[in-house]
Structures are given as structure tokens and as C-alpha cells.
Design an enzyme around this catalytic site. Sequence first.
Site, mmCIF file in Angstrom:
data_model
loop_
_atom_site.group_PDB
_atom_site.id
_atom_site.type_symbol
_atom_site.label_atom_id
_atom_site.label_comp_id
_atom_site.label_asym_id
_atom_site.label_seq_id
_atom_site.Cartn_x
_atom_site.Cartn_y
_atom_site.Cartn_z
ATOM 1 N N GLU A 51 1.763 9.975 -11.043
ATOM 2 C CA GLU A 51 -0.152 9.811 -11.202
ATOM 3 C C GLU A 51 -1.014 10.735 -11.513
ATOM 4 O O GLU A 51 -2.015 10.848 -12.842
ATOM 5 C CB GLU A 51 -0.953 8.878 -10.280
ATOM 6 C CG GLU A 51 -0.144 7.689 -9.421
ATOM 7 C CD GLU A 51 1.332 7.980 -9.006
ATOM 8 O OE1 GLU A 51 1.732 9.117 -8.649
ATOM 9 O OE2 GLU A 51 1.617 6.903 -8.487
ATOM 10 N N MET B 49 -2.230 35.676 -13.700
ATOM 11 C CA MET B 49 -3.562 35.693 -13.260
ATOM 12 C C MET B 49 -3.855 36.296 -11.901
ATOM 13 O O MET B 49 -4.355 37.450 -11.833
ATOM 14 C CB MET B 49 -4.603 35.142 -13.431
ATOM 15 C CG MET B 49 -6.627 34.679 -13.186
ATOM 16 S SD MET B 49 -6.309 36.061 -14.963
ATOM 17 C CE MET B 49 -6.688 35.222 -16.200
ATOM 18 N N PHE C 47 -0.412 -0.551 4.824
ATOM 19 C CA PHE C 47 -0.340 0.031 4.097
ATOM 20 C C PHE C 47 -0.178 0.169 2.610
ATOM 21 O O PHE C 47 -0.795 -0.291 1.894
ATOM 22 C CB PHE C 47 1.057 -0.549 3.796
ATOM 23 C CG PHE C 47 2.804 0.200 3.222
ATOM 24 C CD1 PHE C 47 3.235 1.311 3.582
ATOM 25 C CD2 PHE C 47 2.556 -1.085 1.904
ATOM 26 C CE1 PHE C 47 3.656 1.999 3.629
ATOM 27 C CE2 PHE C 47 4.492 0.258 1.323
ATOM 28 C CZ PHE C 47 3.913 1.562 1.488
ATOM 29 N N GLN C 48 -0.348 1.686 2.950
ATOM 30 C CA GLN C 48 -0.909 2.320 1.523
ATOM 31 C C GLN C 48 -2.517 2.243 0.968
ATOM 32 O O GLN C 48 -2.431 1.674 0.058
ATOM 33 C CB GLN C 48 -0.194 2.305 -0.149
ATOM 34 C CG GLN C 48 1.273 2.505 0.036
ATOM 35 C CD GLN C 48 1.816 2.250 -1.351
ATOM 36 O OE1 GLN C 48 2.202 1.103 -2.015
ATOM 37 N NE2 GLN C 48 3.045 3.017 -1.543
ATOM 38 N N LYS D 206 -5.585 -6.503 -4.006
ATOM 39 C CA LYS D 206 -4.936 -7.350 -4.616
ATOM 40 C C LYS D 206 -5.446 -8.578 -5.139
ATOM 41 O O LYS D 206 -5.061 -9.858 -6.130
ATOM 42 C CB LYS D 206 -3.866 -6.926 -3.761
ATOM 43 C CG LYS D 206 -2.388 -7.860 -4.654
ATOM 44 C CD LYS D 206 -1.210 -7.588 -3.988
ATOM 45 C CE LYS D 206 -0.190 -7.576 -4.765
ATOM 46 N NZ LYS D 206 1.807 -7.968 -3.788
#
Lengths: 160, 577
Positions: free
Chosen positions: B50, B474, B112-113, B162
Site C-alpha cells: 500500500e 548520506m 479484525f483488521q 464496509k
Amino acid sequence: MRHIISVMLENEAGALSRVAGLFSARGYNIESLTVAATNDETLSRMTIVSVGDDGIIEQIVKQLDKLIDVVKVTDLTATEHVERELLLVKIDVNPNTQADIDRQIDRFSGKIIDVSEDTYLVEVAGQSKKINEFLDSLDVSKILEVSRTGVTGVCQKREG
Amino acid sequence: MKLNGAQILVQSLKNEGVDLIFGYPGGAVLHIYDALDAQDDIKHILVRHEQGATHAADGYARTSGKTGVVLVTSGPGITNAVTGIATAHMDSIPMVVISGQVPSALIGNDAFQEVDAVGITRSCVKHNFLIKDINQISSTIKKAFHIASTGRPGPVLIDIPKDITIEQIDEPAYADAINMRSYQPVVDAEPEKITKAAELILSAKQPIIYAGGGCVIGNADQELREFTRELGFPITLTLMGLGAYPAKDELFIGMLGMHGTYEANMSMHDSDCVIAVGARFDDRITANISKFCPTAKIIHIDIDPSSIGKNVAVDVPLVGEVKSVLQDLIQALKGKKTADISAWWSQINEWRSIDSLAYQTKEGVIKPQTVIETLYEVTKGEAIVTSDVGQHQMWAAQYYHFNEPRRWINSGGLGTMGFGLPAAMGAKLADPDRDVACVTGEGSIQMMLQELSTMLQYNTPVKIINLNNGYLGMVRQWQEFFYEKRYAMSYMEALPDFVKLAESYGHIGIKVEKEADLKPALIEAFKLKDRTVFLDIITDPNENVFPMIPSGAGHNEMLLAGRDDMASTNDEGLNLV
């Protein structure tokens, strides 16, 4: 310097956390914060007391204004305004101290709203300074519990 | 006609003109994916992580000027996207991120999630929404695109449970326009401030124009050119502003800041009038703020009122869209005569003659600067260059001379390693006919390697220029200068064979170890128009980025290559990042 900042914002879920989050993320100080709906139910008014130099206060005002939910920000301190705070304090009272406590309540235009055998529940409204002075006038060991609302305020002009 | 929430969402995106979404499916967004599958107007790019989706949408937005769109699921879907959202936020990139959420009835149950997406992203978005009612979907999408793309642009998150995506209502009308009482970005600066700025500009004897990313995002490059040429003033650009003014132009005195040119930094220090155009006085630009522009009056053009006076006190603030403010200024200055600045130009040209970007070549070693110069030559300066973060980013900024805006795509504000590759994919999708090069290092590229797979699936041919020096360069440079060469954990001992790696992803890999092979390899890579080519170029592990303003120093205290090979700093500097 202490500033009272009045914020009109959309009465949306999460608006308070956006303001609180802004203050913590940018390291600004909040002395008190009050919020409630207004006569227009789609708007809330938040009153924030913060301390900072002019540059910091200017940034606070601008950053608040930048929040999408914020409709208007006013630094009340820069205008003619009225500020009020409400104190509820529970005080231990006995026959020896009662007269003095009554006198202080009277002097600060307080109101006894509940009395038990050995306690008073007192309310005092006014500027924060007055509330501080009232609390200072009491014997610290006799103060059982303090609850303050934090400052609310309005601009005195018709168009605030 | 009855539509479910997912269909309304997809229809609303179409109404906003969206034709490309970067995303990754998961439980909470399955209804939305089902609705996407049933139509052909919006193309979906299935990334491999993602974070890749947000960076790709960001690269797409920076290249095209359109709003990038991302779709992710709840929980890890949105937490993975946070780095990319923060990256877009810091650089003011228009982006709309739609995240699925667990069903409304489960919110707050540690389902969940489930994560508090709105809470997690609050401090790194321009605004966010949690949709609580199917009737809010279309108006929320409308608001989100409006907020993301107007004023100072930025990412907007829409979190949608959802259950709301499967409920049904009659198809709602989509609003043509929107007016929000709490969000009214300023367009024009106050006329009296324009007059005041014009007076200051006309009397300036040692002026400098300091322009930033706002000129690119605000599409003000033509106005910036006209303004600068009309005045004949020297112009410097920030890292984010590169391309807003042509690098090959005589009035351009190079990039400003920590690794900017000597002449740009010295000119800022000695200037009596700094005209800041769409720039925000970031700490990489100002160097030590207490030593910043000691003698200058400052005019500051910015769309965001909170940028004014945040880091530096400003004499004339001009709040408005940079394009409109520059037009007003050009108008106010028309036919007026500026002060004689020929002595100032002589001084600047003297600083310029030091040639602060000169570097020493060495037999048997490929210098990273040479790679970028050769890349510029081979692509004739016409490519879109994305970069990751580190030394290679600075070298790309210094040695690829950007003559047009939206050609230089990098994470300037957040400094996100891993940005370059997915951003290059997004850039290629936005401008398929243009060559896209991703300048990266072996450290950064490993943070988003998986997107090589996406790039094969959707055929987005990009040339990856991997400046491989084995070190997190760097970090190594700072450790050399400020930590007595204690190279704590900045060397990567076990690197993959990048050629085989590219091949395993279905791309072409070329390893370059000799300077003589460099140009032929680059030419070959760019000839392979429809293939992604991974050029693993072994460069000098000891090279440092110069010139440099060490932390804590001022603009007039630059260190130059060859003269000041070792930089030092003080306690104050060490405490700065």
C-alpha cells in the site's frame, strides 16, 4: 502572555480531537479548553486559553484557521471581551471556621449550593483571576475537592 | 435506480474525472472492488504494497497536476499507506485516499483488521472523513476532491465502513459545485500589499528571487519566468522548485540550501530584498535561522497564511495563489524602472566563478556526479527524473538541469526512502510518452523493490539508475564529518545481485563498473523504450555531497569540495537534524 482564543467550528465528530491534536503536534500549550454547541446546532464554540509570545499566538490562530472544520477564529484578548469561569469547590467546615468561610463566600459573590454536616459545596463564577483569589483566601487544608470549567468568553461588540 | 454504497462511490469518482486508481484489495473494500470490476472507465493498478500505491498516486499527481487516488483496505492496508500520505502532505500534493473500515457496528470493538484510520492519519492529512451514512458518500467525495486540489493542496482520507458500501439507496444526484463556509482559500493578495511589495522590489539593490515548490504545484512557472526576466533579478530555486525556472537560463544561480550552490547561498546571505515565491523557509533552506538573511527585507508569497511568519519574520506578506499574485506583481511593475543592480551581478558572478559544483574525477572509479551528468546528456534533459532520498537525490538535483516543471519528482519534505520507484511508475502512467528515470541508491531501492512486479504487470517502462556505493551514503557522510568516521550501521554487507533481481521480475538488468561503459549502457537502456531497465552502477563509496552548509552554520559558511573536505559542526549543529 495569556490569550483567550474563541473558535467557531462545524459541529462534527472529531472536531475536538483535531484541535487537541494540533496543539500537541505543534507543541502549543493549552491552559484550558471548553467546548459546547451554540444556538446554531451545526456550530460549536470552543474557547481556548493558551500562553505564548505574539509569534506563537499568531501561529496558533493561523493553524486553527487552517483546520477545515474551523469557521472562524478570534483572539478575544485583542478585543473588548468578557471572560467567565465557573468553580465548584467542596470545603471542610466546622464551627470554628464557618464564619470566616461564609465571609469569603460573600466577598466573592459565591453561592453555597449544598451543605452537609461538615462540608459546603460552593460555586463561584467570574474571571479566572477572581476564582484564583477566592481559592487563595481559603485555608488549603480545608479544600476537599476542586472542579473548574475552564474559561469561556465572548466579544462585547455586536459583531464578534 | 437503486445503487449500493460501493457503486455510488465508484460513480462519484467517475464524476470527479478519475480514470486511474492505485490500490490493494482486502476484506473491508471487497464491495468497492466488485463495483470497480463492473465498469471500464476507471483503471485500477494493483500495487504490491500500500505504501507503493500512495507513492505511485503521488508521482502521478506531481507529473499530471491531477489528484492522485488510492484505495486500500482497513487495518494494515491503511497503516501501510500512512508513510505515503505523510509524504504527500509534506510536499502539498493533491491526493484522495479511500480506506475501507470494519462494519459500523464493530467500530471500537478491536475487530479484525480494525484501526482508527481517521485518528492515525489526522496529523498527516489536509482533512479526513469517516462516512457514517450512505447518503454522505457522494457529498463526501465531492468535498474530498475539492479540499485536496484547492488552496494549498494535500491528501484527504475517506474512511468508509464496509456495511455502508453494501446498503442501497436511489442513485443520488452529484453536485456540480461546492461551497464550504469553513473552507474558503484565498486567491488574490491584498492590492495595497502588492503596491508595497512593488515599491520594495523597485528600490532593491541586492535582490534575489527565492522560488519553491508552490510555483510548480500552483502552475506558476510561466508567470515566474516573466516576472524574473522582466526584473532581470537573480533567481534561486529550492529542491522542490527545480524546473519552475529553466536551469540553463543565465539568471538562474542554482539551487538554494544545505547542498545548494555557493552563489545562491551567498546571495541570500548578502541580499537586501528576498522575494520568496511559493516557498516556506524550511530548515534545509534557511540553514541556521539566527544567521539567516541578516540584511534583507522579505516579501513572502504563499497560499497558506500559516506559512507566513512561521520560521522567519516577513516584511510584506502576500497571501494568495502564487500564479495570481505574480500576475498582479507583474502588472504593478510594468513600465517601472528597477534600481541599478549591475554591481550586485558582478558580485554574484564572482561567487559563481568559484564553480562550487566542480568535482574531481578519479581513474578507475565512477563518480556519481558523472552518472547524473551522463544521464542528462543521454536524455537531452527531457526525462522525468524521480529520486529516492539521500546523496543520490542531491546529486540528481545538482547535476540534472531541470528546465521544465513537473520533471523532478522527489520527496523533499518528509524525505521518504522508497519513494522513487513507485513514483516513477506513477509518472510513467501520467506521461507515457516521456522517458522516466528513477535515480536511486542501493539502500532506498530495497525499501520498495516489490513494485518492480507491478511495473511488469502494467508495462510502465522506467530506467532505474542505481548509484550503488554500498553505503547509506548520506548517513556515512555525516558520520565521516560529525562522528569521527565511526560508520555505525551505514554499510550494507549483503546486497542482492541487482541484475539477477531485475531479471527475476521480468525486467532487464545491466551492471556498470567502468566509466567507459556508463554512457553506452545508458544509451542502450533508453533505446529499450518498452522495457524497464535496472542499471546497477557501482560508484565511488567515498564521495560526499558538496558544497554543504553544515548544521548550525549560516549561508555564508559553506564548505566547498576540494577545499574543505572535512566539515565540522558545533553542539548546536549536532542537535539539529
